[in-house]
Write a protein that holds these residues in place. Sequence first.
Motif, short mmCIF file in Angstrom:
data_model
loop_
_atom_site.label_atom_id
_atom_site.label_comp_id
_atom_site.label_asym_id
_atom_site.label_seq_id
_atom_site.Cartn_x
_atom_site.Cartn_y
_atom_site.Cartn_z
N UNK A 64 -3.54 -1.76 9.52
CA UNK A 64 -3.79 -2.86 8.59
C UNK A 64 -5.00 -2.56 7.71
N UNK A 65 -6.02 -1.98 8.27
CA UNK A 65 -7.21 -1.61 7.49
C UNK A 65 -6.87 -0.55 6.46
N UNK A 66 -6.12 0.48 6.88
CA UNK A 66 -5.70 1.52 5.94
C UNK A 66 -4.86 0.91 4.82
N UNK A 67 -3.95 -0.01 5.18
CA UNK A 67 -3.09 -0.64 4.18
C UNK A 67 -3.91 -1.46 3.19
N UNK A 68 -4.92 -2.16 3.66
CA UNK A 68 -5.77 -2.95 2.77
C UNK A 68 -6.46 -2.06 1.74
N UNK A 69 -6.91 -0.90 2.16
CA UNK A 69 -7.54 0.04 1.23
C UNK A 69 -6.53 0.53 0.20
N UNK A 70 -5.34 0.88 0.67
CA UNK A 70 -4.30 1.36 -0.24
C UNK A 70 -3.88 0.26 -1.21
N UNK A 71 -3.72 -0.96 -0.70
CA UNK A 71 -3.34 -2.08 -1.57
C UNK A 71 -4.39 -2.33 -2.64
N UNK A 72 -5.65 -2.27 -2.26
CA UNK A 72 -6.72 -2.45 -3.25
C UNK A 72 -6.68 -1.35 -4.29
N UNK A 73 -6.45 -0.12 -3.86
CA UNK A 73 -6.38 1.00 -4.80
C UNK A 73 -5.22 0.83 -5.78
N UNK A 74 -4.19 0.13 -5.37
CA UNK A 74 -3.02 -0.09 -6.20
C UNK A 74 -3.03 -1.45 -6.87
N UNK A 75 -4.18 -2.12 -6.84
CA UNK A 75 -4.32 -3.46 -7.43
C UNK A 75 -3.19 -4.37 -6.95
N UNK A 76 -2.87 -4.22 -5.66
CA UNK A 76 -1.86 -5.05 -5.00
C UNK A 76 -0.50 -4.99 -5.70
N UNK A 77 -0.23 -3.88 -6.33
CA UNK A 77 1.05 -3.61 -6.99
C UNK A 77 1.38 -4.62 -8.08
N UNK A 78 0.37 -5.22 -8.70
CA UNK A 78 0.58 -6.20 -9.77
C UNK A 78 1.34 -5.60 -10.96
N UNK A 79 1.01 -4.38 -11.29
CA UNK A 79 1.64 -3.74 -12.46
C UNK A 79 3.00 -3.14 -12.12
N UNK A 80 3.33 -3.01 -10.87
CA UNK A 80 4.59 -2.35 -10.48
C UNK A 80 5.77 -3.32 -10.44
N UNK A 81 5.51 -4.60 -10.57
CA UNK A 81 6.60 -5.57 -10.45
C UNK A 81 7.27 -5.87 -11.77
#
Length: 81
Positions: A64-81
């Motif tokens: 979960x910690x690793x995922x939080x870092x990845x999500x932040x790096x990806x701006x929570x996939x806001x632009x991918x939707x």
Amino acid sequence: MSTVELIPGGTLIVPTAEAGRQLAIKMARLSIKVTQPDDTVRTRLRPIYAEDPSMLLQIAQIVATEFAVIAAANHYWRDAQ
């Protein structure tokens, strides 16, 4: 001693949240491999933590910690939707 690539592909940027989750699991596994580089020891210990609920919860927290870092790096996939 071989070098382990701790961030597969050298980037945290991934196209989807699912890919981010998979990367988080991979990174957590690589952290364990680096922490305990002896495959024989890891293999011997695996049944111990596989049967211990508190250890499994700790592993889930690491992912979960690793995922939080990845999500932040990806701006929570806001632009991918």
